[in-house]
Motif scaffolding. Structure first.
Motif, PDB file in Angstrom:
ATOM      1  N   SER A  46       0.836  -1.198   0.000  1.00 41.56           N
ATOM      2  CA  SER A  46       0.000   0.000   0.000  1.00 41.56           C
ATOM      3  C   SER A  46       0.870   1.247   0.000  1.00 41.56           C
ATOM      4  O   SER A  46       1.820   1.363   0.775  1.00 41.56           O
ATOM      5  CB  SER A  46      -0.898  -0.004   1.237  1.00 41.56           C
ATOM      6  N   LEU A  47       0.558   2.167  -0.915  1.00 40.64           N
ATOM      7  CA  LEU A  47       1.314   3.415  -1.025  1.00 40.64           C
ATOM      8  C   LEU A  47       0.555   4.583  -0.378  1.00 40.64           C
ATOM      9  O   LEU A  47       1.107   5.300   0.452  1.00 40.64           O
ATOM     10  CB  LEU A  47       1.579   3.739  -2.498  1.00 40.64           C
ATOM     11  N   LEU A  48      -0.658   4.763  -0.802  1.00 40.07           N
ATOM     12  CA  LEU A  48      -1.454   5.898  -0.326  1.00 40.07           C
ATOM     13  C   LEU A  48      -2.925   5.502  -0.323  1.00 40.07           C
ATOM     14  O   LEU A  48      -3.368   4.746  -1.181  1.00 40.07           O
ATOM     15  CB  LEU A  48      -1.273   7.118  -1.237  1.00 40.07           C
ATOM     16  N   GLU A  56      -6.277  15.148  -1.943  1.00 35.80           N
ATOM     17  CA  GLU A  56      -4.968  14.576  -2.230  1.00 35.80           C
ATOM     18  C   GLU A  56      -4.311  14.055  -0.966  1.00 35.80           C
ATOM     19  O   GLU A  56      -4.695  14.413   0.160  1.00 35.80           O
ATOM     20  CB  GLU A  56      -4.067  15.581  -2.931  1.00 35.80           C
ATOM     21  N   GLN A  57      -3.314  13.195  -1.194  1.00 37.51           N
ATOM     22  CA  GLN A  57      -2.488  12.667  -0.123  1.00 37.51           C
ATOM     23  C   GLN A  57      -1.058  12.610  -0.627  1.00 37.51           C
ATOM     24  O   GLN A  57      -0.815  12.329  -1.800  1.00 37.51           O
ATOM     25  CB  GLN A  57      -2.933  11.249   0.279  1.00 37.51           C
ATOM     26  N   THR A  58      -0.111  12.839   0.284  1.00 36.37           N
ATOM     27  CA  THR A  58       1.305  12.858  -0.099  1.00 36.37           C
ATOM     28  C   THR A  58       2.103  11.951   0.823  1.00 36.37           C
ATOM     29  O   THR A  58       1.839  11.880   2.023  1.00 36.37           O
ATOM     30  CB  THR A  58       1.858  14.294  -0.020  1.00 36.37           C
ATOM     31  N   LEU A  62       5.693  10.774  -3.602  1.00 39.12           N
ATOM     32  CA  LEU A  62       4.404  10.382  -4.180  1.00 39.12           C
ATOM     33  C   LEU A  62       3.312  11.351  -3.757  1.00 39.12           C
ATOM     34  O   LEU A  62       3.240  11.761  -2.600  1.00 39.12           O
ATOM     35  CB  LEU A  62       4.026   8.978  -3.722  1.00 39.12           C
ATOM     36  N   ASN A  63       2.465  11.676  -4.724  1.00 42.83           N
ATOM     37  CA  ASN A  63       1.290  12.491  -4.434  1.00 42.83           C
ATOM     38  C   ASN A  63       0.118  11.925  -5.209  1.00 42.83           C
ATOM     39  O   ASN A  63       0.191  11.756  -6.430  1.00 42.83           O
ATOM     40  CB  ASN A  63       1.534  13.944  -4.857  1.00 42.83           C
ATOM     41  N   ALA A  64      -0.945  11.604  -4.487  1.00 38.37           N
ATOM     42  CA  ALA A  64      -2.142  11.075  -5.137  1.00 38.37           C
ATOM     43  C   ALA A  64      -3.252  12.094  -5.014  1.00 38.37           C
ATOM     44  O   ALA A  64      -3.457  12.669  -3.941  1.00 38.37           O
ATOM     45  CB  ALA A  64      -2.554   9.756  -4.504  1.00 38.37           C
ATOM     46  N   SER A  65      -3.973  12.311  -6.093  1.00 33.57           N
ATOM     47  CA  SER A  65      -5.106  13.225  -6.075  1.00 33.57           C
ATOM     48  C   SER A  65      -6.383  12.468  -6.397  1.00 33.57           C
ATOM     49  O   SER A  65      -6.350  11.390  -6.994  1.00 33.57           O
ATOM     50  CB  SER A  65      -4.904  14.332  -7.107  1.00 33.57           C
ATOM     51  N   THR A  74      -5.079  10.503  -9.810  1.00 38.52           N
ATOM     52  CA  THR A  74      -3.754  10.439 -10.408  1.00 38.52           C
ATOM     53  C   THR A  74      -2.721  10.159  -9.323  1.00 38.52           C
ATOM     54  O   THR A  74      -2.896  10.562  -8.166  1.00 38.52           O
ATOM     55  CB  THR A  74      -3.375  11.754 -11.120  1.00 38.52           C
ATOM     56  N   LEU A  75      -1.681   9.464  -9.709  1.00 39.86           N
ATOM     57  CA  LEU A  75      -0.525   9.246  -8.842  1.00 39.86           C
ATOM     58  C   LEU A  75       0.657   9.921  -9.502  1.00 39.86           C
ATOM     59  O   LEU A  75       1.045   9.555 -10.606  1.00 39.86           O
ATOM     60  CB  LEU A  75      -0.245   7.754  -8.640  1.00 39.86           C
ATOM     61  N   TYR A  76       1.189  10.914  -8.815  1.00 36.57           N
ATOM     62  CA  TYR A  76       2.320  11.691  -9.301  1.00 36.57           C
ATOM     63  C   TYR A  76       3.574  11.185  -8.591  1.00 36.57           C
ATOM     64  O   TYR A  76       3.599  11.091  -7.361  1.00 36.57           O
ATOM     65  CB  TYR A  76       2.084  13.181  -9.021  1.00 36.57           C
ATOM     66  N   ILE A  77       4.582  10.835  -9.390  1.00 34.40           N
ATOM     67  CA  ILE A  77       5.861  10.401  -8.833  1.00 34.40           C
ATOM     68  C   ILE A  77       6.907  11.421  -9.250  1.00 34.40           C
ATOM     69  O   ILE A  77       7.136  11.647 -10.461  1.00 34.40           O
ATOM     70  CB  ILE A  77       6.257   9.000  -9.321  1.00 34.40           C
TER      71      ILE A  77
END
Lengths: 113, 115
Positions: A46-48, A56-58, A62-65, A74-77
């Motif tokens: 599990s990442l987020l 969003e979560q960071t 990694l940042n997920a919106s 979206t998952l921003y790396i």
């Protein structure tokens, strides 16, 4: 039927590049959405987790919106590294008495040194 | 850090045989799940379990499947008479409570091959 779709199916980038992985879901009435990482032949890490009330979560690079109204996450790396190479899975929880997850097929990421 | 464990990591069996896959969820977790992933396909939900009974099951989870929590730590999935199409990676997961904000933590999986 509730469906989760991930685009692209595969992505190859050079080391250091910032990248975005996409997840879409057909029913916007979600309770939460979870991003996982899966290495070949291994389990899911599990990442987020983003709750339905969050945008969003960071965690580190990694940042997920989450945009419920459009049915997208979206998952921003940032600053990708070869160690980020894996398959990234998006999973949606629509709640109910069991809270089971509905998964996308994943995006296979390859980060070239 | 606490983690979900699964045994065995690999299982090979003959069609028609019974198999039992074992899981030890994280100790303070209350909800337990089984998922499976056929090679090259999506991870699919099989069953969820709470308070010693099934909460929900998918259409995959037919009469050939059963789950049990035989003691305070183990959670098992039994396939009564395996079929070729049961070949897959089986994942156990657990979460702390039935609050929809809770993360599900997955074990490393058992790869089942039915010959």
């Amino acid at each position: 039927k509730q469906e989760v779709t991930q685009i692209p199916a595969a992505l190859s980038v050079p080391e250091g590049e910032n990248l975005v992985l996409n997840c879409s879901f057909t029913d916007s009435a979600i309770y939460n959405l979870q991003w996982f990482r899966q290495d070949p032949g291994k389990g899911l890490t599990s990442l987020l987790l983003i709750q339905s009330s969050q945008r969003e979560q960071t965690s580190g690079r990694l940042n997920a919106s989450l945009d419920k109204s459009s049915g997208r996450s979206t998952l921003y790396i940032a600053a990708s590294q070869p160690g980020d190479s894996a398959t990234y899975l998006c999973a949606v929880n629509y709640g109910g008495s069991q809270g089971n997850l509905i998964f996308g097929k994943g995006t296979k990421l390859s980060v070239k040194p | 850090e606490p983690e979900v464990t699964q045994t065995p990591s690999h299982q090979v069996t003959q069609m028609g045989q019974e198999v039992i896959l074992r899981c030890v969820p994280i100790s303070n977790h209350l909800y337990f799940y089984w998922y499976r992933q056929i090679l090259g396909q999506k991870v699919e939900f099989l069953v969820s379990f709470y308070n010693n009974e099934i909460s929900e099951k998918s259409e995959i989870f037919d009469d050939q499947f059963s789950v049990e929590r035989p003691d305070g730590s183990n959670f098992t999935l039994k396939i009564r008479s395996t079929k070729l199409e049961d070949s897959a990676m089986y994942f156990c997961a657990s979460s702390e409570a039935l609050r929809f904000s809770e993360t599900q933590y997955f074990g490393p999986g058992t790869r089942l091959l039915v010959l």
